[in-house]
Design an enzyme around this catalytic site. Structure first.
Site, mmCIF file in Angstrom:
data_model
loop_
_atom_site.group_PDB
_atom_site.id
_atom_site.type_symbol
_atom_site.label_atom_id
_atom_site.label_comp_id
_atom_site.label_asym_id
_atom_site.label_seq_id
_atom_site.Cartn_x
_atom_site.Cartn_y
_atom_site.Cartn_z
ATOM 1 N N ASP A 46 -10.100 -13.875 101.980
ATOM 2 C CA ASP A 46 -8.885 -14.572 100.433
ATOM 3 C C ASP A 46 -9.741 -13.862 99.294
ATOM 4 O O ASP A 46 -10.511 -13.721 98.775
ATOM 5 C CB ASP A 46 -9.035 -16.086 100.555
ATOM 6 C CG ASP A 46 -8.783 -16.431 101.338
ATOM 7 O OD1 ASP A 46 -7.646 -16.381 102.226
ATOM 8 O OD2 ASP A 46 -9.259 -17.515 101.937
HETATM 9 N N1 URA Z 1 -11.576 -18.459 106.375
HETATM 10 C C1 URA Z 1 -11.193 -18.922 105.341
HETATM 11 O O1 URA Z 1 -10.379 -19.386 104.668
HETATM 12 N N2 URA Z 1 -10.544 -17.426 104.099
HETATM 13 C C2 URA Z 1 -11.416 -16.262 104.229
HETATM 14 O O2 URA Z 1 -11.329 -15.480 103.090
HETATM 15 C C3 URA Z 1 -11.701 -16.118 105.561
HETATM 16 C C4 URA Z 1 -12.302 -17.514 107.016
#
Ligand code: URA
Length: 242
Positions: free
Chosen positions: A105
């Site tokens: 993310d």
């Molecule tokens: N889980 C998440 O919530 N975000 C990420 O970027 C990776 C794993």
């Protein structure tokens, strides 16, 4: 991108640069059907049709495998419609186009692979490729044993139950707590959604390990090339891998 013909021929593995010069001056190379004998002539290997003795010269892109410490505040797509920074901007000195394997993310930091090898990327991204991914999660407030138990046994998300996870509480205080959550699935925003499902508010999230690989000495924004051994081991690793 325009490049000298000598360089294109040597990159294609047809000849050394010196040999390529001889080949060009001998009139054996053509660009878009026109013989080119002048040294220093340029062509665009992506757009121009380059032939040697009438046969197409195909460039094999160098295979690149990178491990990047993605900082928070970068998107893992190649272009962001909102104009936010993209991870490939961090790859100074890498001439080839590479793309991220999977995603993190915008606000998540940590270990991210990038490559131009589609087969390798697909292999790692395949659901059967069950490699452990460890996340360090900072949450607001305290964490109770029931929340740890639910996270580790599996929680119901809108796309189904999560598989059992390894969960360790590494620090706890009134203000915030830190957990490591190790999963082998890779669903969209999985760790954040798991925490949300047990009423934990995530303050920060970092992927600290992927299979046998950790971030090591890298700092946010830094990257390194994977060794050929690491590339092969990652491709071969599956659910039995640490
Ligand atoms: N889980 C998440 O919530 N975000 C990420 O970027 C990776 C794993």
């Amino acid at each position: 991108m325009l490049e000298r013909l000598q360089k294109i021929l040597s990159r294609a593995g047809v000849a050394s640069r010196r040999e390529a010069e001889t080949i060009i001056t001998a009139g054996r190379v053509a660009v878009n059907g026109k013989v080119v004998t002048e040294l220093g002539s340029k062509a665009d290997p992506d757009k121009d049709r380059i032939t040697l003795d009438g046969k197409p010269v195909r460039l094999k892109a160098e295979r690149i495998y990178l491990l990047l410490y993605k900082p928070a505040g970068y998107v893992t797509t190649l272009k962001d419609p909102e104009g936010r920074p993209v991870v490939t901007e961090l790859l100074k000195g890498i001439g080839e186009r590479v793309y991220p394997v999977g995603r993190l993310d915008y606000n998540t930091e940590g270990l991210l692979f990038l490559t131009n090898d589609g087969d390798w990327a697909n292999r790692l991204a395949h659901p059967r490729h069950e490699v452990e991914k460890e996340y360090l999660v900072k949450v607001r407030g305290r964490v109770n044993p029931e929340q740890v138990r639910r996270l580790s046994e599996g929680v119901e998300l809108d796309d189904g139950m999560t598989a059992p996870a390894k969960v360790q509480l590494v620090h706890e205080s009134e203000r915030n707590s830190r957990l490591t959550i190790t999963i082998h699935e890779g669903r969209y925003r999985q760790v954040r959604r798991m925490c949300e499902a047990v009423s934990l508010a995530v303050a920060s999230l970092k992927r600290s390990r992927y299979g046998f690989l950790e971030l090591g000495d890298l700092r946010p924004g830094e990257f390194r090339r994977l060794t050929p051994q690491e590339v092969a081991r990652l491709a071969a690793s599956g659910s039995s891998e640490k």
